[in-house]
Design an enzyme around this catalytic site. Structure first.
Site, PDB file in Angstrom:
ATOM      1  N   ASP A  38      25.936 -20.099 -26.830  1.00  0.00           N
ATOM      2  CA  ASP A  38      25.694 -20.395 -25.423  1.00  0.00           C
ATOM      3  C   ASP A  38      27.021 -20.682 -24.728  1.00  0.00           C
ATOM      4  O   ASP A  38      27.791 -21.519 -25.201  1.00  0.00           O
ATOM      5  CB  ASP A  38      24.769 -21.623 -25.338  1.00  0.00           C
ATOM      6  CG  ASP A  38      24.536 -22.071 -23.914  1.00  0.00           C
ATOM      7  OD1 ASP A  38      24.636 -21.235 -23.005  1.00  0.00           O
ATOM      8  OD2 ASP A  38      24.251 -23.274 -23.724  1.00  0.00           O
ATOM      9  N   ASP A  48      23.777 -16.560 -24.899  1.00  0.00           N
ATOM     10  CA  ASP A  48      23.878 -15.551 -23.837  1.00  0.00           C
ATOM     11  C   ASP A  48      24.806 -14.402 -24.246  1.00  0.00           C
ATOM     12  O   ASP A  48      25.472 -14.459 -25.289  1.00  0.00           O
ATOM     13  CB  ASP A  48      24.318 -16.191 -22.512  1.00  0.00           C
ATOM     14  CG  ASP A  48      25.462 -17.164 -22.699  1.00  0.00           C
ATOM     15  OD1 ASP A  48      26.436 -16.791 -23.374  1.00  0.00           O
ATOM     16  OD2 ASP A  48      25.382 -18.304 -22.186  1.00  0.00           O
ATOM     17  N   ASP A  52      16.801  -3.519 -29.198  1.00  0.00           N
ATOM     18  CA  ASP A  52      15.391  -3.361 -29.537  1.00  0.00           C
ATOM     19  C   ASP A  52      14.713  -2.448 -28.526  1.00  0.00           C
ATOM     20  O   ASP A  52      14.947  -2.581 -27.322  1.00  0.00           O
ATOM     21  CB  ASP A  52      14.694  -4.724 -29.531  1.00  0.00           C
ATOM     22  CG  ASP A  52      14.318  -5.163 -30.922  1.00  0.00           C
ATOM     23  OD1 ASP A  52      13.366  -4.571 -31.467  1.00  0.00           O
ATOM     24  OD2 ASP A  52      14.955  -6.077 -31.453  1.00  0.00           O
ATOM     25  N   ASP A  74      10.840  -1.333 -32.368  1.00  0.00           N
ATOM     26  CA  ASP A  74       9.914  -2.412 -32.710  1.00  0.00           C
ATOM     27  C   ASP A  74       8.498  -1.873 -32.926  1.00  0.00           C
ATOM     28  O   ASP A  74       8.008  -1.081 -32.120  1.00  0.00           O
ATOM     29  CB  ASP A  74       9.899  -3.420 -31.551  1.00  0.00           C
ATOM     30  CG  ASP A  74       8.960  -4.575 -31.821  1.00  0.00           C
ATOM     31  OD1 ASP A  74       9.251  -5.361 -32.730  1.00  0.00           O
ATOM     32  OD2 ASP A  74       7.916  -4.688 -31.136  1.00  0.00           O
ATOM     33  N   GLU A 127      11.148  -0.294 -37.337  1.00  0.00           N
ATOM     34  CA  GLU A 127      10.265  -1.238 -38.019  1.00  0.00           C
ATOM     35  C   GLU A 127       8.936  -0.511 -38.123  1.00  0.00           C
ATOM     36  O   GLU A 127       8.254  -0.327 -37.123  1.00  0.00           O
ATOM     37  CB  GLU A 127      10.124  -2.522 -37.209  1.00  0.00           C
ATOM     38  CG  GLU A 127       9.345  -3.583 -37.951  1.00  0.00           C
ATOM     39  CD  GLU A 127       8.675  -4.579 -37.033  1.00  0.00           C
ATOM     40  OE1 GLU A 127       8.531  -5.729 -37.431  1.00  0.00           O
ATOM     41  OE2 GLU A 127       8.260  -4.218 -35.908  1.00  0.00           O
ATOM     42  N   HIS A 170      14.637 -12.277 -38.067  1.00  0.00           N
ATOM     43  CA  HIS A 170      14.101 -13.312 -37.163  1.00  0.00           C
ATOM     44  C   HIS A 170      12.610 -13.535 -37.358  1.00  0.00           C
ATOM     45  O   HIS A 170      12.035 -14.364 -36.671  1.00  0.00           O
ATOM     46  CB  HIS A 170      14.381 -12.884 -35.718  1.00  0.00           C
ATOM     47  CG  HIS A 170      13.622 -11.634 -35.358  1.00  0.00           C
ATOM     48  ND1 HIS A 170      13.837 -10.427 -35.991  1.00  0.00           N
ATOM     49  CD2 HIS A 170      12.614 -11.416 -34.487  1.00  0.00           C
ATOM     50  CE1 HIS A 170      13.003  -9.528 -35.505  1.00  0.00           C
ATOM     51  NE2 HIS A 170      12.257 -10.101 -34.588  1.00  0.00           N
ATOM     52  N   ASP A 171      11.983 -12.777 -38.251  1.00  0.00           N
ATOM     53  CA  ASP A 171      10.530 -12.887 -38.443  1.00  0.00           C
ATOM     54  C   ASP A 171      10.132 -13.606 -39.719  1.00  0.00           C
ATOM     55  O   ASP A 171       8.942 -13.718 -40.013  1.00  0.00           O
ATOM     56  CB  ASP A 171       9.903 -11.484 -38.476  1.00  0.00           C
ATOM     57  CG  ASP A 171       9.784 -10.889 -37.085  1.00  0.00           C
ATOM     58  OD1 ASP A 171       9.726 -11.666 -36.115  1.00  0.00           O
ATOM     59  OD2 ASP A 171       9.743  -9.648 -36.977  1.00  0.00           O
TER      60      ASP A 171
END
Ligand code: NOJ
Length: 547
Positions: A23, A31, A100, A201, A254, A322-323
């Site tokens: 950040d 960001d 993505d 995705d 994916e 991240h999953d």
């Protein structure tokens, strides 16, 4: 059409979850400028491309995978100009950027969906899957990935719309040619802007079975079968491929439901995309209270994918994203030693490895004690279900915490300063308390750290064609705790041995490997290879032969 660029095969990807990377404006959310600031770090690691999780405008019901404007950057991440600057700066380092591509669904706040809800004859109505229904009777019993029915009823239209994820993520109707044209236009727009490609995705779900397709029982059939790589998807994938070919885009899909024996067709020179993330390997025993990956199950799946993609096609290799909760805790036992053995065993397989932010410094799961520490909706659904079924809040948070995707979404740990150097403000998700020891600054300073091991492995891939193009053969296949394989290209051979367990393991290899020399990967001692070696917990060895 541009000639296919095979560089993706010798590349290493780095996945950035932008909300939690760096950040720079103090709002507690990472960001785009933060990514620009950290490009030297990524360059020093040696990676070749970044996969950036969604930064599009989004209500953030599902971490940005609910897009309300495909063409806009969400303010919290910065602006389109910032993104252009990121592309430019990354390219100066010879780092590519892929983003993505989320085209199975939009946000329910996307103008197309808002329009589609207005009336049955609205031009956008058919951009989504609307079917006549009543509050008591949904069009069928299909289930969403996030739990509960895949349908949500709308009183005004007396119809229900289909969503295979959250109800705020209505699925797009790919049967509609106008909708497809709008999506194709958008794909071109991003490639024209200068990004290098996409991570697609949930792409294997864009085609659905007919609504009368019966799921026999929740336990018999796969409950998601009616939208897993369903026939008819070929036409849409071919259209997308034609666009990718025009630009020579770098692409990874994916694609759950695409079986290993089908994957070569998806990813060879004539395939739709460069490579596939298989989701099968996250193999857990349902009765394991600690949500651990079952190593033998994992190993069998990896061996099958490696074998099935040997002649044609290409794997994307990963142990973290991240999953899923953090690999050091699901595959490993929380120690940095375990993270090192994990790194070595997967980074040298055949395919393109991806490293997920924080994996390279060994961030572990978060010690959640309260459901309010978690943001992600599926963990809340799971927690509420457990409470309804009679769990106490302590029991429920233990289970929901262990499995939560937010374990891997906590902020990147840059240093031992306040909030791990991630932000000057209050982070949107708490920093893992491990940051005092586990942080990039400390890791880089220690020559034998996990991070420096990753750097060596990346370098090794770049310098040895055998790791890219060599074949792969596994040994000791039936063993539950160790992974042993040999990569071979002409006379050059690399032997990889990893003990993926916290106990000593005795090797009983069927073959003696003579004339190999050990590579120095930062271990305290070197060890000569013997086919009956006794491996220490999490021990790894890499031997090399030939020129
Ligand atoms: C897969 C993404 O990786 C995940 O984070 C997301 O929730 C679903 N697709 C829905 O877009």
């Amino acid at each position: 059409m541009k000639a296919r660029d095979e560089k993706f095969k010798s590349s290493v990807g780095y996945q950035i979850y932008p909300k939690s990377f760096k950040d720079t404006d103090g709002n507690g959310v990472g960001d785009i400028n933060g990514i620009i600031e950290k490009l030297p770090y990524l360059n020093d690691l040696g990676i070749d491309f970044i996969w950036l999780n969604p930064v599009y405008q989004s209500p953030q019901v599902d971490g940005g995978y609910d897009i309300s404007d495909f063409y806009a950057i969400d303010e919290m991440f910065g602006s389109l100009d910032d993104l252009k600057k990121l592309i430019e700066k990354a390219h100066e380092y010879d780092i590519k950027l892929i983003m993505d591509l989320v085209v199975n669904h939009t946000s329910d706040k996307h103008p197309w969906f808002v329009e589609s809800k207005k009336s049955k004859d609205n031009p956008y109505h058919d951009y989504y899957h609307w079917v006549d229904a009543s509050p008591e009777k949904m069009p069928n019993n299909w289930q969403s990935f996030f739990g509960g029915s895949a349908w949500t009823y709308d009183e005004n239209l007396e119809q229900a719309y289909f969503h295979c994820f959250a109800k705020e993520q209505p699925d797009l109707n790919w049967k509609n040619p106008k909708m497809r044209e709008d999506i194709y236009k958008m794909i071109r727009w991003w490639l024209d802007l200068g990004i290098d490609g996409f991570r697609l995705d949930a792409i294997s779900h864009i085609q659905k079975e007919n609504w009368d397709f019966e799921i026999k029982s929740p336990h018999g059939n796969d409950p998601w079968e009616p939208f897993m790589n369903v026939s008819g998807i070929e036409e849409y994938m071919s259209d997308i491929k034609a666009i990718f070919d025009e630009y020579g885009a770098l692409t990874v899909g994916e694609a759950s439901g695409v079986q290993s024996h089908q994957a070569p067709d998806w990813t060879d020179e004539n395939g739709y995309i460069n490579m596939i993330f298989e989701l099968e390997h996250n193999w857990k025993k349902s009765d394991d209270p600690n949500n651990k990956i079952y190593i033998k199950g994992y190993k069998d799946i990896i061996m099958r994918w490696q074998k099935d993609m040997l002649e044609r096609g290409w794997n994307a290799l990963y142990i973290e994203n991240h999953d899923n909760p953090r690999s050091i805790d699901t595959f490993g036992d929380g120690t940095l030693d375990s993270a090192k053995a994990l790194a070595v065993h997967y980074m040298l397989l055949r395919g393109t490895p991806f490293i997920y932010q924080g994996q390279e410094i060994g961030i572990g799961n978060f010690p959640f004690t309260d459901i309010n520490q978690i943001d992600v909706p599926d963990s809340h659904n799971y927690y509420n279900k457990l409470i309804e079924e009679g769990d106490t809040p302590e029991e429920a948070i233990k289970k929901a915490g262990l499995t939560s995707r937010d374990n891997s979404r906590t902020p990147m740990q840059w240093s031992d300063e306040k909030e791990a150097g991630f932000t000057d403000g209050k982070p949107w998700l708490a920093v893992n308390p491990s940051y005092l020891e586990i942080n990039a600054q400390a890791m880089l300073a220690d020559p034998n750290s996990l991070t420096n091991l990753y750097k060596k492995l990346i370098n090794l891939r770049h310098e040895n064609e055998v790791i890219v193009n060599g074949d792969v053969k596994f040994f000791n296949k039936g063993d539950k705790n160790t992974i042993v394989y040999r990569r071979k290209l002409d006379d050059k051979k690399i032997l990889v041995i990893a003990n993926l367990s916290p106990e000593k393991q005795k090797l009983a290899l069927e073959k003696n490997f003579k004339g190999y020399e050990e590579l120095d990967l930062g271990q305290e001692i070197q060890r000569e290879f013997t086919k009956k070696m006794i491996l220490d917990p999490w021990e790894y060895r890499v031997y090399i032969k030939g020129n």
